[in-house]
Scaffold this motif. Structure first.
Motif, PDB file in Angstrom:
ATOM      1  N   ALA A  56       0.831  -1.202   0.000  1.00 17.05           N
ATOM      2  CA  ALA A  56       0.000   0.000   0.000  1.00 17.05           C
ATOM      3  C   ALA A  56       0.869   1.257   0.000  1.00 17.05           C
ATOM      4  N   SER A  57       2.013   1.198   0.701  1.00 15.55           N
ATOM      5  CA  SER A  57       2.912   2.348   0.713  1.00 15.55           C
ATOM      6  C   SER A  57       4.298   1.931   1.174  1.00 15.55           C
ATOM      7  N   THR A  58       5.245   2.733   0.765  1.00 14.93           N
ATOM      8  CA  THR A  58       6.623   2.604   1.226  1.00 14.93           C
ATOM      9  C   THR A  58       7.011   3.968   1.761  1.00 14.93           C
ATOM     10  N   ASP A  59       7.436   4.015   3.017  1.00 17.27           N
ATOM     11  CA  ASP A  59       7.911   5.273   3.566  1.00 17.27           C
ATOM     12  C   ASP A  59       9.252   5.595   2.913  1.00 17.27           C
ATOM     13  N   SER A  60       9.817   6.724   3.250  1.00 16.99           N
ATOM     14  CA  SER A  60      11.084   7.107   2.643  1.00 16.99           C
ATOM     15  C   SER A  60      12.128   6.015   2.839  1.00 16.99           C
ATOM     16  N   VAL A  61      12.902   5.821   1.802  1.00 15.60           N
ATOM     17  CA  VAL A  61      14.018   4.879   1.842  1.00 15.60           C
ATOM     18  C   VAL A  61      15.276   5.733   1.746  1.00 15.60           C
ATOM     19  N   ASP A  62      16.006   5.812   2.837  1.00 13.82           N
ATOM     20  CA  ASP A  62      17.228   6.607   2.859  1.00 13.82           C
ATOM     21  C   ASP A  62      18.422   5.680   2.682  1.00 13.82           C
ATOM     22  N   PHE A  63      19.257   6.006   1.719  1.00 15.53           N
ATOM     23  CA  PHE A  63      20.452   5.218   1.455  1.00 15.53           C
ATOM     24  C   PHE A  63      21.560   5.764   2.347  1.00 15.53           C
ATOM     25  N   LEU A  64      21.790   5.084   3.473  1.00 14.12           N
ATOM     26  CA  LEU A  64      22.693   5.580   4.499  1.00 14.12           C
ATOM     27  C   LEU A  64      24.160   5.282   4.208  1.00 14.12           C
ATOM     28  N   ASN A  65      24.418   4.124   3.607  1.00 14.20           N
ATOM     29  CA  ASN A  65      25.781   3.721   3.258  1.00 14.20           C
ATOM     30  C   ASN A  65      25.738   2.955   1.948  1.00 14.20           C
ATOM     31  N   PRO A  66      26.782   3.090   1.126  1.00 11.07           N
ATOM     32  CA  PRO A  66      26.774   2.377  -0.160  1.00 11.07           C
ATOM     33  C   PRO A  66      26.924   0.864   0.030  1.00 11.07           C
ATOM     34  N   VAL A  67      26.349   0.135  -0.899  1.00 15.74           N
ATOM     35  CA  VAL A  67      26.485  -1.323  -0.934  1.00 15.74           C
ATOM     36  C   VAL A  67      27.370  -1.609  -2.149  1.00 15.74           C
ATOM     37  N   LYS A  68      28.603  -2.020  -1.888  1.00 16.34           N
ATOM     38  CA  LYS A  68      29.593  -2.143  -2.963  1.00 16.34           C
ATOM     39  C   LYS A  68      29.580  -3.524  -3.608  1.00 16.34           C
ATOM     40  N   GLU A  69      29.946  -3.529  -4.871  1.00 10.75           N
ATOM     41  CA  GLU A  69      30.099  -4.788  -5.606  1.00 10.75           C
ATOM     42  C   GLU A  69      31.040  -5.708  -4.824  1.00 10.75           C
ATOM     43  N   GLY A  70      30.657  -6.965  -4.699  1.00  9.76           N
ATOM     44  CA  GLY A  70      31.450  -7.936  -3.965  1.00  9.76           C
ATOM     45  C   GLY A  70      31.009  -8.089  -2.519  1.00  9.76           C
ATOM     46  N   ASN A  71      30.314  -7.086  -1.994  1.00 15.46           N
ATOM     47  CA  ASN A  71      29.775  -7.191  -0.640  1.00 15.46           C
ATOM     48  C   ASN A  71      28.510  -8.049  -0.655  1.00 15.46           C
ATOM     49  N   THR A  72      27.989  -8.320   0.524  1.00 13.71           N
ATOM     50  CA  THR A  72      26.669  -8.936   0.608  1.00 13.71           C
ATOM     51  C   THR A  72      25.715  -7.907   1.175  1.00 13.71           C
ATOM     52  N   ILE A  73      24.460  -8.175   0.977  1.00 17.60           N
ATOM     53  CA  ILE A  73      23.425  -7.368   1.601  1.00 17.60           C
ATOM     54  C   ILE A  73      22.482  -8.335   2.299  1.00 17.60           C
ATOM     55  N   CYS A  74      22.177  -8.028   3.541  1.00 23.24           N
ATOM     56  CA  CYS A  74      21.282  -8.849   4.347  1.00 23.24           C
ATOM     57  C   CYS A  74      20.114  -7.971   4.783  1.00 23.24           C
ATOM     58  N   GLU A  88       2.115  -2.770   9.232  1.00 25.41           N
ATOM     59  CA  GLU A  88       3.355  -2.014   9.063  1.00 25.41           C
ATOM     60  C   GLU A  88       4.500  -3.003   9.198  1.00 25.41           C
ATOM     61  N   ILE A  89       5.428  -2.946   8.246  1.00 18.60           N
ATOM     62  CA  ILE A  89       6.584  -3.835   8.267  1.00 18.60           C
ATOM     63  C   ILE A  89       7.843  -2.972   8.333  1.00 18.60           C
ATOM     64  N   PHE A  90       8.716  -3.311   9.270  1.00 19.10           N
ATOM     65  CA  PHE A  90      10.014  -2.641   9.395  1.00 19.10           C
ATOM     66  C   PHE A  90      11.050  -3.476   8.665  1.00 19.10           C
ATOM     67  N   VAL A  91      11.868  -2.809   7.852  1.00 22.54           N
ATOM     68  CA  VAL A  91      12.943  -3.478   7.121  1.00 22.54           C
ATOM     69  C   VAL A  91      14.254  -2.779   7.430  1.00 22.54           C
ATOM     70  N   LYS A  92      15.261  -3.588   7.739  1.00 23.24           N
ATOM     71  CA  LYS A  92      16.620  -3.082   7.960  1.00 23.24           C
ATOM     72  C   LYS A  92      17.534  -3.831   6.995  1.00 23.24           C
ATOM     73  N   ALA A  93      18.374  -3.094   6.275  1.00 23.08           N
ATOM     74  CA  ALA A  93      19.326  -3.711   5.350  1.00 23.08           C
ATOM     75  C   ALA A  93      20.746  -3.411   5.813  1.00 23.08           C
ATOM     76  N   ILE A  94      21.571  -4.459   5.841  1.00 20.30           N
ATOM     77  CA  ILE A  94      22.957  -4.362   6.299  1.00 20.30           C
ATOM     78  C   ILE A  94      23.867  -4.836   5.180  1.00 20.30           C
ATOM     79  N   THR A  95      24.883  -4.062   4.893  1.00 21.33           N
ATOM     80  CA  THR A  95      25.880  -4.487   3.923  1.00 21.33           C
ATOM     81  C   THR A  95      27.102  -5.016   4.681  1.00 21.33           C
ATOM     82  N   GLU A  96      27.732  -6.042   4.122  1.00 19.74           N
ATOM     83  CA  GLU A  96      28.907  -6.635   4.765  1.00 19.74           C
ATOM     84  C   GLU A  96      30.019  -6.847   3.741  1.00 19.74           C
ATOM     85  N   ASN A  97      31.210  -6.396   4.091  1.00 24.49           N
ATOM     86  CA  ASN A  97      32.404  -6.713   3.318  1.00 24.49           C
ATOM     87  C   ASN A  97      32.846  -8.095   3.805  1.00 24.49           C
ATOM     88  N   LEU A  98      32.743  -9.074   2.954  1.00 20.72           N
ATOM     89  CA  LEU A  98      33.024 -10.445   3.372  1.00 20.72           C
ATOM     90  C   LEU A  98      34.495 -10.680   3.698  1.00 20.72           C
TER      91      LEU A  98
END
Length: 177
Positions: A56-74, A88-98
Motif C-alpha cells: 500500500a505504501s513505502t515510507d522514505s528509503v534513505d540510502f545511508l551507506n553504499p552497498v559495494k560490488e562484492g559485498n553482501t546485503i542482508c 506495518e513492516i520494518f525493514v533493515k538492510a545491512i551491507t557486509e564486506n566479506l
C-alpha cells in the motif's frame, strides 16, 4: 483474532552483490535495493496474515551507506503493527564486506501491506504482539507513523487530481500539447 508475536513474521534475505546489480559507481542500484526491501516486506506480511498481500505504501528509503560490488546485503523484516486490514513492516538492510567483516546499516524503511481475501478485497489481519524492547519501541511509534502516512496519502491524491493522467506534451511528437 489472537495476536501473533513479531518474531513469527521475521524474514531474512541475503544476496551477494554482483556486477549486473551495480551502477557505474560500483554500488548496488537503488532500485534493486528497493525491490529487495519490498520483497522481504511482502514475505513478512504474508507470514503474519497467512493471506496474499499487496504493497500500500513505502515510507522514505534513505540510502545511508553504499552497498559495494562484492559485498553482501542482508535484509531483515518483520511486522511491527497492524490495523484492521493493514500491516506495518520494518525493514533493515545491512551491507557486509566479506573479506574484512565490516558491517554497516545501509537502509531502513517502513512499508504498509494490505491482506487480501479470495476475491482480492482487503481482509482482517491478526494483531501483532511486540515482545523485545526494539519491537515495543517500533510498535509504540506506529500510530504516529500511520497518521503521517494518511496525511501523505491525502496530499498524493490531491497532486494526482491536480495534475491528472494527461501528459503536458504529446509523446508522439515530443511537443507541448
Amino acid at each position: 483474532m489472537k495476536a501473533k508475536p513479531c518474531i513469527n513474521s521475521l524474514t531474512v534475505k541475503n544476496s551477494h552483490v554482483l556486477p549486473p546489480d551495480t551502477n557505474s559507481h560500483g554500488t548496488l542500484f537503488g532500485g534493486k535495493l528497493m525491490a529487495y526491501v519490498d520483497d522481504v516486506a511482502a514475505i513478512a506480511a504474508t507470514r503474519h496474515a497467512r493471506m496474499p498481500v499487496v504493497t500500500a505504501s513505502t515510507d522514505s528509503v534513505d540510502f545511508l551507506n553504499p552497498v559495494k560490488e562484492g559485498n553482501t546485503i542482508c535484509l531483515e523484516a518483520y511486522v511491527t503493527y497492524t490495523h484492521r486490514t493493514s500491516m506495518e513492516i520494518f525493514v533493515k538492510a545491512i551491507t557486509e564486506n566479506l573479506i574484512t567483516g565490516e558491517r554497516q546499516v545501509c537502509t531502513t524503511a517502513f512499508l504498509t501491506m494490505v491482506a487480501l481475501d479470495e476475491e482480492g478485497k482487503p481482509t482482517e489481519v491478526p494483531p501483532v504482539l511486540p515482545e523485545s524492547e526494539e519491537e515495543k519501541w517500533l510498535h509504540a511509534g506506529a500510530a504516529k507513523r500511520a497518521e503521517y502516512r494518511r496525511n501523505r496519502r491525502k496530499e498524493s491524491k490531491e497532486l494526482a487530481e491536480r495534475f491528472g493522467a494527461s501528459f503536458p506534451w504529446d509523446p508522439t511528437t515530443n511537443q507541448k500539447a
